[in-house]
Design a protein around this motif. Structure first.
Motif, mmCIF file in Angstrom:
data_model
loop_
_atom_site.group_PDB
_atom_site.id
_atom_site.type_symbol
_atom_site.label_atom_id
_atom_site.label_comp_id
_atom_site.label_asym_id
_atom_site.label_seq_id
_atom_site.Cartn_x
_atom_site.Cartn_y
_atom_site.Cartn_z
ATOM 1 N N ASN A 23 78.578 -4.718 61.108
ATOM 2 C CA ASN A 23 78.836 -6.274 61.633
ATOM 3 C C ASN A 23 77.646 -6.618 62.710
ATOM 4 O OD1 ASN A 23 81.070 -6.639 60.231
ATOM 5 N ND2 ASN A 23 82.474 -5.683 61.316
ATOM 6 N N ALA A 24 76.494 -5.706 62.733
ATOM 7 C CA ALA A 24 75.539 -5.993 63.598
ATOM 8 C C ALA A 24 74.445 -6.032 62.640
ATOM 9 C CB ALA A 24 75.177 -4.862 64.344
ATOM 10 N N THR A 25 73.667 -7.049 63.333
ATOM 11 C CA THR A 25 72.011 -7.394 62.631
ATOM 12 C C THR A 25 71.276 -6.180 62.601
ATOM 13 O OG1 THR A 25 70.896 -7.792 64.316
ATOM 14 C CG2 THR A 25 72.154 -9.624 63.281
ATOM 15 N N VAL A 26 70.272 -6.330 61.430
ATOM 16 C CA VAL A 26 69.223 -5.151 61.307
ATOM 17 C C VAL A 26 68.613 -4.956 62.729
ATOM 18 C CG1 VAL A 26 67.082 -4.522 60.305
ATOM 19 C CG2 VAL A 26 68.863 -5.510 58.975
ATOM 20 N N MET A 27 68.112 -5.921 63.517
ATOM 21 C CA MET A 27 67.475 -5.909 64.881
ATOM 22 C C MET A 27 68.442 -5.231 65.711
ATOM 23 S SD MET A 27 65.278 -6.455 67.053
ATOM 24 C CE MET A 27 63.962 -7.388 66.398
ATOM 25 N N ASP A 28 69.698 -5.538 65.713
ATOM 26 C CA ASP A 28 70.818 -5.166 66.748
ATOM 27 C C ASP A 28 70.881 -3.389 66.598
ATOM 28 O OD1 ASP A 28 71.031 -7.334 68.036
ATOM 29 O OD2 ASP A 28 72.861 -7.884 66.906
ATOM 30 N N ASN A 29 70.813 -2.960 65.107
ATOM 31 C CA ASN A 29 71.065 -1.772 64.893
ATOM 32 C C ASN A 29 69.879 -0.826 65.197
ATOM 33 O OD1 ASN A 29 73.308 -0.505 62.947
ATOM 34 N ND2 ASN A 29 73.301 -2.864 62.632
ATOM 35 N N ILE A 41 60.087 -2.808 62.041
ATOM 36 C CA ILE A 41 60.419 -3.987 60.931
ATOM 37 C C ILE A 41 59.333 -4.170 60.160
ATOM 38 C CG2 ILE A 41 60.913 -6.291 60.695
ATOM 39 C CD1 ILE A 41 63.088 -6.000 63.225
ATOM 40 N N ASP A 42 58.041 -4.213 60.873
ATOM 41 C CA ASP A 42 56.907 -4.298 59.757
ATOM 42 C C ASP A 42 56.653 -3.369 58.889
ATOM 43 O OD1 ASP A 42 56.868 -7.176 60.936
ATOM 44 O OD2 ASP A 42 55.199 -6.480 62.690
ATOM 45 N N PHE A 43 56.607 -1.884 59.593
ATOM 46 C CA PHE A 43 56.294 -0.981 58.923
ATOM 47 C C PHE A 43 57.211 -0.511 57.566
ATOM 48 C CE2 PHE A 43 57.114 3.643 58.466
ATOM 49 C CZ PHE A 43 55.969 4.151 57.966
ATOM 50 N N LEU A 57 67.025 2.331 54.574
ATOM 51 C CA LEU A 57 65.963 2.269 55.157
ATOM 52 C C LEU A 57 66.026 1.798 56.888
ATOM 53 C CD1 LEU A 57 63.526 0.069 52.876
ATOM 54 C CD2 LEU A 57 63.348 2.420 53.742
ATOM 55 N N VAL A 58 67.136 0.985 57.041
ATOM 56 C CA VAL A 58 67.741 0.501 58.249
ATOM 57 C C VAL A 58 67.834 1.642 59.212
ATOM 58 C CG1 VAL A 58 69.322 -0.596 59.826
ATOM 59 C CG2 VAL A 58 68.291 -1.743 57.485
ATOM 60 N N GLU A 59 68.643 2.817 58.412
ATOM 61 C CA GLU A 59 69.186 4.080 59.134
ATOM 62 C C GLU A 59 67.764 4.760 59.585
ATOM 63 O OE1 GLU A 59 72.475 7.195 59.349
ATOM 64 O OE2 GLU A 59 71.642 6.910 57.233
ATOM 65 N N LEU A 60 66.815 5.013 58.594
ATOM 66 C CA LEU A 60 65.595 5.680 58.850
ATOM 67 C C LEU A 60 64.750 4.824 59.803
ATOM 68 C CD1 LEU A 60 63.461 7.544 58.118
ATOM 69 C CD2 LEU A 60 62.466 5.754 56.344
ATOM 70 N N GLY A 61 64.927 3.553 60.169
ATOM 71 C CA GLY A 61 64.214 2.757 61.020
ATOM 72 C C GLY A 61 64.635 2.983 62.383
#
Length: 259
Positions: A92-98, A139-141, A162-166
């Motif tokens: 329930n959080a955004t990609v940026m927040d995570n 995020i760009d990468f 990918l978000v978890e990797l980031g």
């Protein structure tokens, strides 16, 4: 001395030796993979390295410092980041927040400092900007620009991986533990992931420890491989050498895998 060293690692659960006298060295900026059938002890090793479990015996040494006995958050601060087989994100959080959560170990002002940002020149405000710049680079990468403000729970499975990797990369680790990072991905996503892992090693100067069942990825990405079965080492060495070992064929690849 090796950059990262595991020496004579043992742990038992209810009399069962889950990890039995495992040792290996990993050099700086190396991709070192661990393979084996389910239940062979691979994820248990990651749990030991990251401080979730404490070994019965053995040492886990990063840059000359023993990590055994340190808490998971302390180990993270020392430079060891982790992804999991099962995605551990805030849906329930955004990609940026995570991704920003991955920066928490580097935040000096903390929650209460951030609550009193009196103007853009405050220390908390400057720190917030610096952390966001780090996250924007990730995020760009990882080419996550199109989903940066979307809730993670609504993303396709491959994107969530990918978000978890980031998020792990946002911690600025020296060593990254990737536990089945390609699970649930399609062929195209796996091909992209292979490139990203190599780029993480090269561009971010991160040493990679990888658990993966996709043997094409393992053979194409690894500098060295440790093969395990039932908590014990079968062999470790160059990918081709490991792949040809008869016990690896029998335990992991299957008898029909090698003609």
């Amino acid at each position: 001395m090796a950059f990262f060293n595991v020496a004579h690692l043992h742990i038992s659960f209810g009399g069962l030796k889950a990890v039995n006298n495992i040792s290996f060295d990993v050099q700086r900026n190396e991709i070192f993979s661990i393979i084996g059938p389910n239940g062979s002890g691979k994820t248990t090793i990651f749990n030991l390295i990251s401080g979730i479990y404490r070994p019965d015996e053995g040492r886990i040494v990063l840059e000359g410092e023993n990590m055994v006995g340190k808490t998971p958050d302390r180990i993270a601060r020392k430079g060891i980041a982790r992804t999991f087989q099962n995605i551990e994100l805030f849906a329930n959080a955004t990609v940026m927040d995570n991704l920003m959560l991955g920066r928490h170990i580097h935040m000096r002002t903390g929650i209460f400092g951030g609550a009193f940002m009196f103007g853009s020149r405050s220390r908390a405000a400057r720190e917030e900007v610096a952390h966001r710049e780090k996250v924007e680079r990730i995020i760009d990468f990882l080419e996550l620009q199109s989903v940066r403000d979307q809730f993670v729970g609504g993303l396709a499975y491959g994107k969530r991986k990918l978000v978890e990797l980031g998020r792990a990369l946002a911690m600025e680790p020296k060593v990254m533990l990737l536990d089945e990072p390609s699970a649930g991905m399609n062929t195209e996503e796996k091909d992209d992931l292979t490139i990203w892992i190599k780029d993480i090693r090269d561009d971010f100067q991160v040493t990679i420890l990888l658990i993966e069942h996709d043997m094409n990825m393992i053979m194409g990405i690894s500098d060295r491989v440790l093969a395990m079965n039932q908590g014990r080492e079968i062999i470790q060495g160059a990918p081709g050498e490991v792949q040809r070992h008869p016990e690896v064929i029998k335990a992991y690849l299957g008898e029909e895998a090698i003609a």
